[in-house]
Write an enzyme that holds these catalytic residues in place. Sequence first.
Site, PDB file in Angstrom:
ATOM      1  N   GLN A  41       0.962  -1.543   0.011  1.00  0.00           N
ATOM      2  CA  GLN A  41      -0.052   0.011  -0.106  1.00  0.00           C
ATOM      3  C   GLN A  41       0.810   1.412   0.007  1.00  0.00           C
ATOM      4  OE1 GLN A  41      -2.496  -0.848   3.496  1.00  0.00           O
ATOM      5  NE2 GLN A  41      -0.369  -1.853   4.499  1.00  0.00           N
ATOM      6  N   ASP A  96       0.485  -0.243  13.656  1.00  0.00           N
ATOM      7  CA  ASP A  96       0.935   0.725  14.416  1.00  0.00           C
ATOM      8  C   ASP A  96       1.257   0.361  15.804  1.00  0.00           C
ATOM      9  OD1 ASP A  96      -2.031   1.928  13.604  1.00  0.00           O
ATOM     10  OD2 ASP A  96      -1.515   1.471  15.909  1.00  0.00           O
ATOM     11  N   ASP A 166      -8.258  -4.849  13.719  1.00  0.00           N
ATOM     12  CA  ASP A 166      -7.602  -3.461  13.496  1.00  0.00           C
ATOM     13  C   ASP A 166      -7.357  -3.339  12.012  1.00  0.00           C
ATOM     14  OD1 ASP A 166      -5.253  -1.327  14.675  1.00  0.00           O
ATOM     15  OD2 ASP A 166      -7.046  -0.948  13.888  1.00  0.00           O
ATOM     16  N   ASP A 169      -9.614  -0.341   5.530  1.00  0.00           N
ATOM     17  CA  ASP A 169     -10.948  -0.516   4.881  1.00  0.00           C
ATOM     18  C   ASP A 169     -11.023  -1.602   3.814  1.00  0.00           C
ATOM     19  OD1 ASP A 169     -10.488   2.554   5.730  1.00  0.00           O
ATOM     20  OD2 ASP A 169     -12.516   2.069   5.957  1.00  0.00           O
TER      21      ASP A 169
HETATM   22  N1  SAM Z   1      -7.187   2.108  12.904  1.00  0.00           N
HETATM   23  C1  SAM Z   1      -6.935   1.840  11.559  1.00  0.00           C
HETATM   24  C2  SAM Z   1      -8.178   2.201  10.681  1.00  0.00           C
HETATM   25  O1  SAM Z   1      -9.439   2.027  11.552  1.00  0.00           O
HETATM   26  O2  SAM Z   1      -8.191   2.412   9.627  1.00  0.00           O
HETATM   27  C3  SAM Z   1      -6.315   0.827  11.036  1.00  0.00           C
HETATM   28  C4  SAM Z   1      -4.934   0.840  11.619  1.00  0.00           C
HETATM   29  S1  SAM Z   1      -3.922  -0.329  11.159  1.00  0.00           S
HETATM   30  C5  SAM Z   1      -2.546   0.631  10.562  1.00  0.00           C
HETATM   31  C6  SAM Z   1      -4.321  -1.295   9.794  1.00  0.00           C
HETATM   32  C7  SAM Z   1      -3.468  -2.392   9.449  1.00  0.00           C
HETATM   33  O3  SAM Z   1      -4.033  -3.467   8.824  1.00  0.00           O
HETATM   34  C8  SAM Z   1      -2.419  -1.980   8.391  1.00  0.00           C
HETATM   35  O4  SAM Z   1      -1.055  -2.029   9.122  1.00  0.00           O
HETATM   36  C9  SAM Z   1      -2.460  -3.023   7.331  1.00  0.00           C
HETATM   37  O5  SAM Z   1      -1.310  -3.370   6.631  1.00  0.00           O
HETATM   38  C10 SAM Z   1      -3.004  -4.043   7.951  1.00  0.00           C
HETATM   39  N2  SAM Z   1      -3.729  -5.056   7.082  1.00  0.00           N
HETATM   40  C11 SAM Z   1      -4.600  -4.789   5.843  1.00  0.00           C
HETATM   41  N3  SAM Z   1      -4.914  -5.944   5.387  1.00  0.00           N
HETATM   42  C12 SAM Z   1      -4.595  -7.025   6.083  1.00  0.00           C
HETATM   43  C13 SAM Z   1      -4.617  -8.232   6.047  1.00  0.00           C
HETATM   44  N4  SAM Z   1      -5.129  -8.922   5.192  1.00  0.00           N
HETATM   45  N5  SAM Z   1      -3.911  -9.163   7.005  1.00  0.00           N
HETATM   46  C14 SAM Z   1      -3.392  -8.604   8.114  1.00  0.00           C
HETATM   47  N6  SAM Z   1      -3.304  -7.023   8.165  1.00  0.00           N
HETATM   48  C15 SAM Z   1      -3.688  -6.477   7.307  1.00  0.00           C
END
Ligand code: SAM
Length: 302
Positions: A41, A96, A166, A169
Amino acid sequence: MKTSRIMTDKRWIPETLFEKLGFRMTFEVERVLYETETEHQHLVLFQHKHFGKVLMLDGATQVTTRDEFIYHEMMTHVPILAHGKAKHVLIIGGGDCGIAEEVLKHKAIKRLTQVEIDASVVEFSKQHFPEFTKPVLADRRFDLIIDDGMAFVQQTRERFDVIIVDSTDPEGPGAVLFTYDFYAACKRCLTPGGVLVTQNGVPFFQAAELVRSVGYFRKLFKDAGCYVASIPTYVGGHLAMGWATDDKKLREVPVKTIADRYRKAGRFPTKYWTPQVHQAAFALPRFIAEHVASAKSRVKTA
Ligand code: SAM
């Protein structure tokens, strides 16, 4: 009529999540601290005069130092204190480490596993969000796995009392985390009476996402719905946090019991969560309650 134009050479960074709806939230950038295309991303971190550090992934606000406490506390203390006997917790996503930091405040938690798909989000957070990563990475109860959350819950033999999703989208790497198969695999990993909570969007803009997830929950769990909180930079009013469990009593635990459990959990400081806010979060505004009520138990998207 004289129009005043604000001439500034400052960069403004838009959140593009709701562009399709003709809506943008835009931040005036003090300084870009870090920007890159990761394997999964686009990542940008910038300094903002009011919100502090702001992290965006693929044009969507993830976390800001000024309002992170609301989301992190509500996604963590509500399921753990409602459950009351949680020892093993799983976080899907959470790069994070803001959620992990809150989970590890609970003395009774014996093990916390975090499965994050993008190693560079964690690496970069070590440098830019030490307030989260330092205590977490120093805690022996914490286990970080770099993997797709879907693959992990489909294969793991471990069982968890609470699963906290967490995620970003339902686009890009996060899309699979909003599917029936993912929730079914999460159910498989839960201990009896365990709780699944999910970042489930802002109903004012993302109602279809909430209705779809609750519909899947309804097929899999005895109690399905959501609770809410308002996070200033998750623009659009209430954020819905998906709620799914087979123990219908957990959402009705009396305030006094929640307060007792909080005391036993170490009465760590909070800035948003209180036992009263915990209970009130399940009292949904009518338009959100109607979305939840309209969610038909379903297996796959019609
Ligand atoms: N609180 C934030 C929000 O509500 O938008 C989310 C924060 S956290 C940074 C989201 C994390 O989900 C990211 O680090 C992303 O890389 C991770 N992520 C996205 N898709 C994923 C997947 N299929 N498996 C594991 N982690 C994933």
